[in-house]
Design a protein around this motif. Structure first.
Motif, PDB file in Angstrom:
ATOM      1  N   ASN A 181      -7.915   0.008  -0.754  1.00  0.00           N
ATOM      2  CA  ASN A 181      -8.894   0.049   0.323  1.00  0.00           C
ATOM      3  C   ASN A 181      -9.778   1.265   0.068  1.00  0.00           C
ATOM      4  OD1 ASN A 181      -7.355   2.283   1.189  1.00  0.00           O
ATOM      5  ND2 ASN A 181      -6.251   1.086   2.721  1.00  0.00           N
ATOM      6  N   ASN A 182     -10.460   1.770   1.085  1.00  0.00           N
ATOM      7  CA  ASN A 182     -11.376   2.883   0.819  1.00  0.00           C
ATOM      8  C   ASN A 182     -10.665   4.218   0.630  1.00  0.00           C
ATOM      9  OD1 ASN A 182     -10.518   3.119   3.426  1.00  0.00           O
ATOM     10  ND2 ASN A 182     -12.517   3.613   4.291  1.00  0.00           N
ATOM     11  N   THR A 183      -9.339   4.234   0.806  1.00  0.00           N
ATOM     12  CA  THR A 183      -8.584   5.475   0.681  1.00  0.00           C
ATOM     13  C   THR A 183      -7.481   5.406  -0.360  1.00  0.00           C
ATOM     14  OG1 THR A 183      -8.974   5.909   3.036  1.00  0.00           O
ATOM     15  CG2 THR A 183      -7.272   7.221   1.956  1.00  0.00           C
ATOM     16  N   TYR A 184      -6.831   4.257  -0.508  1.00  0.00           N
ATOM     17  CA  TYR A 184      -5.629   4.156  -1.328  1.00  0.00           C
ATOM     18  C   TYR A 184      -5.745   3.088  -2.418  1.00  0.00           C
ATOM     19  CZ  TYR A 184      -3.692   6.685   2.663  1.00  0.00           C
ATOM     20  OH  TYR A 184      -3.470   7.604   3.652  1.00  0.00           O
ATOM     21  N   PHE A 185      -5.065   3.346  -3.521  1.00  0.00           N
ATOM     22  CA  PHE A 185      -4.919   2.395  -4.626  1.00  0.00           C
ATOM     23  C   PHE A 185      -3.431   2.119  -4.778  1.00  0.00           C
ATOM     24  CE2 PHE A 185      -4.313   2.052  -9.397  1.00  0.00           C
ATOM     25  CZ  PHE A 185      -4.705   0.713  -9.475  1.00  0.00           C
ATOM     26  N   SER A 186      -3.059   0.844  -4.813  1.00  0.00           N
ATOM     27  CA  SER A 186      -1.641   0.499  -4.969  1.00  0.00           C
ATOM     28  C   SER A 186      -1.432  -0.193  -6.309  1.00  0.00           C
ATOM     29  CB  SER A 186      -1.182  -0.407  -3.827  1.00  0.00           C
ATOM     30  OG  SER A 186      -1.823  -1.659  -3.864  1.00  0.00           O
ATOM     31  N   TYR A 187      -0.306   0.121  -6.942  1.00  0.00           N
ATOM     32  CA  TYR A 187       0.000  -0.480  -8.236  1.00  0.00           C
ATOM     33  C   TYR A 187       1.509  -0.470  -8.464  1.00  0.00           C
ATOM     34  CZ  TYR A 187      -0.024   4.479  -9.678  1.00  0.00           C
ATOM     35  OH  TYR A 187       0.208   5.834  -9.777  1.00  0.00           O
ATOM     36  N   ILE A 188       1.911  -1.291  -9.410  1.00  0.00           N
ATOM     37  CA  ILE A 188       3.312  -1.399  -9.782  1.00  0.00           C
ATOM     38  C   ILE A 188       3.468  -0.934 -11.218  1.00  0.00           C
ATOM     39  CG2 ILE A 188       5.183  -3.034 -10.285  1.00  0.00           C
ATOM     40  CD1 ILE A 188       4.201  -4.707  -7.954  1.00  0.00           C
ATOM     41  N   THR A 189       4.504  -0.151 -11.475  1.00  0.00           N
ATOM     42  CA  THR A 189       4.835   0.211 -12.846  1.00  0.00           C
ATOM     43  C   THR A 189       6.150  -0.461 -13.224  1.00  0.00           C
ATOM     44  OG1 THR A 189       6.093   2.197 -12.270  1.00  0.00           O
ATOM     45  CG2 THR A 189       3.728   2.446 -12.590  1.00  0.00           C
ATOM     46  N   LYS A 190       6.234  -0.838 -14.481  1.00  0.00           N
ATOM     47  CA  LYS A 190       7.477  -1.381 -15.019  1.00  0.00           C
ATOM     48  C   LYS A 190       7.848  -0.554 -16.242  1.00  0.00           C
ATOM     49  CE  LYS A 190       7.559  -5.026 -17.619  1.00  0.00           C
ATOM     50  NZ  LYS A 190       7.435  -6.409 -18.101  1.00  0.00           N
ATOM     51  N   THR A 191       9.001   0.075 -16.210  1.00  0.00           N
ATOM     52  CA  THR A 191       9.488   0.891 -17.318  1.00  0.00           C
ATOM     53  C   THR A 191      10.701   0.216 -17.930  1.00  0.00           C
ATOM     54  OG1 THR A 191       8.776   2.873 -16.136  1.00  0.00           O
ATOM     55  CG2 THR A 191      10.247   3.196 -18.004  1.00  0.00           C
ATOM     56  N   TYR A 192      10.727   0.128 -19.236  1.00  0.00           N
ATOM     57  CA  TYR A 192      11.871  -0.487 -19.901  1.00  0.00           C
ATOM     58  C   TYR A 192      12.038   0.102 -21.289  1.00  0.00           C
ATOM     59  CZ  TYR A 192       8.334  -3.434 -22.193  1.00  0.00           C
ATOM     60  OH  TYR A 192       7.250  -3.884 -22.896  1.00  0.00           O
ATOM     61  N   GLN A 250       1.385  -1.055   6.418  1.00  0.00           N
ATOM     62  CA  GLN A 250       1.335   0.300   6.952  1.00  0.00           C
ATOM     63  C   GLN A 250       0.075   1.035   6.510  1.00  0.00           C
ATOM     64  OE1 GLN A 250       4.680   2.707   5.753  1.00  0.00           O
ATOM     65  NE2 GLN A 250       3.801   4.585   6.589  1.00  0.00           N
ATOM     66  N   TYR A 251      -0.317   0.849   5.230  1.00  0.00           N
ATOM     67  CA  TYR A 251      -1.483   1.548   4.682  1.00  0.00           C
ATOM     68  C   TYR A 251      -2.757   0.694   4.698  1.00  0.00           C
ATOM     69  CZ  TYR A 251       1.473   5.387   3.086  1.00  0.00           C
ATOM     70  OH  TYR A 251       2.324   6.467   3.035  1.00  0.00           O
ATOM     71  N   LYS A 252      -2.657  -0.518   5.252  1.00  0.00           N
ATOM     72  CA  LYS A 252      -3.802  -1.428   5.393  1.00  0.00           C
ATOM     73  C   LYS A 252      -4.486  -1.686   4.051  1.00  0.00           C
ATOM     74  CE  LYS A 252      -4.619   0.047  10.139  1.00  0.00           C
ATOM     75  NZ  LYS A 252      -5.580   0.631  11.125  1.00  0.00           N
ATOM     76  N   ILE A 253      -3.683  -2.024   3.065  1.00  0.00           N
ATOM     77  CA  ILE A 253      -4.187  -2.266   1.714  1.00  0.00           C
ATOM     78  C   ILE A 253      -4.413  -3.751   1.487  1.00  0.00           C
ATOM     79  CG2 ILE A 253      -3.544  -2.188  -0.734  1.00  0.00           C
ATOM     80  CD1 ILE A 253      -2.233   0.474  -0.199  1.00  0.00           C
ATOM     81  N   SER A 254      -5.566  -4.081   0.914  1.00  0.00           N
ATOM     82  CA  SER A 254      -5.916  -5.473   0.623  1.00  0.00           C
ATOM     83  C   SER A 254      -5.548  -5.818  -0.812  1.00  0.00           C
ATOM     84  CB  SER A 254      -7.419  -5.700   0.817  1.00  0.00           C
ATOM     85  OG  SER A 254      -7.808  -5.350   2.130  1.00  0.00           O
ATOM     86  N   ARG A 255      -4.972  -6.988  -1.009  1.00  0.00           N
ATOM     87  CA  ARG A 255      -4.669  -7.463  -2.356  1.00  0.00           C
ATOM     88  C   ARG A 255      -5.961  -7.767  -3.114  1.00  0.00           C
ATOM     89  NH1 ARG A 255       0.570  -9.787  -2.439  1.00  0.00           N
ATOM     90  NH2 ARG A 255       1.912  -8.063  -1.795  1.00  0.00           N
ATOM     91  N   LYS A 256      -5.994  -7.398  -4.389  1.00  0.00           N
ATOM     92  CA  LYS A 256      -7.160  -7.651  -5.233  1.00  0.00           C
ATOM     93  C   LYS A 256      -6.695  -8.290  -6.529  1.00  0.00           C
ATOM     94  CE  LYS A 256     -10.475  -5.640  -2.789  1.00  0.00           C
ATOM     95  NZ  LYS A 256     -11.753  -6.269  -2.406  1.00  0.00           N
ATOM     96  N   GLU A 257      -7.159  -9.502  -6.801  1.00  0.00           N
ATOM     97  CA  GLU A 257      -6.737 -10.200  -8.011  1.00  0.00           C
ATOM     98  C   GLU A 257      -7.644  -9.919  -9.200  1.00  0.00           C
ATOM     99  OE1 GLU A 257      -6.437 -14.309  -7.139  1.00  0.00           O
ATOM    100  OE2 GLU A 257      -4.757 -14.076  -5.713  1.00  0.00           O
ATOM    101  N   ASN A 258      -8.772  -9.264  -8.972  1.00  0.00           N
ATOM    102  CA  ASN A 258      -9.749  -9.055 -10.049  1.00  0.00           C
ATOM    103  C   ASN A 258      -9.769  -7.618 -10.564  1.00  0.00           C
ATOM    104  OD1 ASN A 258     -10.790  -8.002  -7.707  1.00  0.00           O
ATOM    105  ND2 ASN A 258     -12.916  -8.533  -8.168  1.00  0.00           N
ATOM    106  N   LEU A 259      -8.699  -6.882 -10.336  1.00  0.00           N
ATOM    107  CA  LEU A 259      -8.648  -5.501 -10.815  1.00  0.00           C
ATOM    108  C   LEU A 259      -8.256  -5.502 -12.286  1.00  0.00           C
ATOM    109  CD1 LEU A 259      -6.866  -3.764  -7.794  1.00  0.00           C
ATOM    110  CD2 LEU A 259      -9.316  -3.894  -8.287  1.00  0.00           C
ATOM    111  N   LYS A 260      -9.242  -5.373 -13.150  1.00  0.00           N
ATOM    112  CA  LYS A 260      -9.007  -5.433 -14.590  1.00  0.00           C
ATOM    113  C   LYS A 260      -9.459  -4.156 -15.264  1.00  0.00           C
ATOM    114  CE  LYS A 260      -9.645 -10.454 -14.702  1.00  0.00           C
ATOM    115  NZ  LYS A 260     -10.413 -11.578 -15.288  1.00  0.00           N
ATOM    116  N   LEU A 261      -8.852  -3.862 -16.386  1.00  0.00           N
ATOM    117  CA  LEU A 261      -9.217  -2.680 -17.157  1.00  0.00           C
ATOM    118  C   LEU A 261     -10.492  -2.956 -17.936  1.00  0.00           C
ATOM    119  CD1 LEU A 261      -8.073   0.173 -17.834  1.00  0.00           C
ATOM    120  CD2 LEU A 261      -7.224  -0.831 -19.939  1.00  0.00           C
TER     121      LEU A 261
END
Length: 229
Positions: free
Chosen positions: A44-55, A106-117
């Motif tokens: 959203n305008n304040t937060y970025f959410s992401y998942i990390t996978k470590t293996y 809680q953080y009012k974060i919207s899902r974004k499917e187009n977040l690409k590098l």
């Protein structure tokens, strides 16, 4: 509407949700023994959410971590982790997904499917935004040497904006960070937020396994024209 039908809908939603969280791995493949991967989820305008996978190769366990990062301060505001043993790589545990949902609300974060590098530079209407990593200073105290580097954005080669600092620490051969690279950026036009992804390899010492990891730094481009797609 029957309870059985509602249960089927709930299970179907959880299945679709699991797939949507792991489709866009933004980091390239790497030959390191221990790897960390990045999957952007939303913002959203304040937060970025992401998942990390470590293996680690040959171990069979995956460590999933969901993070909420403040785009202005780059502080990790919230994170939860879970170990997954002997499972398919890109399959999130359902109980983990349910926890993620609660945090997103809680953080009012919207899902974004187009977040690409994407690769720098960023082309705008009348200018260009680039990013670079520049040496800042070296600090040596006894057997500890710290090299601080700035991650900066440059517009038209005139305006420079520091967005974060990274550190290389050498202490008796431990905590060696090296090979910093700008992997690129993730941009969301709805909030005009820019996430810069820096990748690096690190070793504890010469005999240790090499670890491939990353850092993410955010900034808002509200003081600039919106980035041209």
């Amino acid at each position: 509407m029957s309870k059985k039908f509602l249960l089927i809908l709930f299970l179907l939603w959880n299945t679709l949700l699991a797939d949507s969280l792991v489709l866009n791995n933004v980091l390239p493949q790497n030959n390191s023994t221990i790897k960390e991967e990045l999957y952007p989820v939303g913002l959203n305008n304040t937060y970025f959410s992401y998942i990390t996978k470590t293996y680690e190769d040959g171990v069979g366990s995956y460590f999933w971590t969901f993070k909420i990062q403040n785009i202005s301060t780059n502080k990790i505001e919230k994170f939860i982790s879970m170990e997954q043993v002997n499972k398919v790589q890109n399959s999130l545990p359902k109980e983990f997904i349910q926890k993620i949902e609660n945090i997103e609300k809680q953080y009012k974060i919207s899902r974004k499917e187009n977040l690409k590098l994407r690769s720098f530079p960023l082309c705008k209407e009348n200018s260009v935004i680039k990013s670079s990593i520049k040496d800042f200073k070296h600090i040596t105290k006894g057997n500890v040497t710290t090299k601080i580097k700035n991650v900066v954005l440059i517009e038209d080669d005139k305006l420079s904006k520091e967005i974060a600092q990274v550190k290389e620490i050498n202490f008796f051969g431990h905590l060696k960070y090296y090979n910093y690279n700008l992997a690129g950026y993730i941009y969301d036009k709805d909030y005009n937020n820019l996430i810069v992804v820096v990748t690096f390899n690190k070793k504890a010492d010469e005999e240790s396994d090499e670890i491939f990891s990353f850092k993410v730094f955010g900034t808002n481009l509200s003081f600039r024209d919106k980035v041209k797609e």
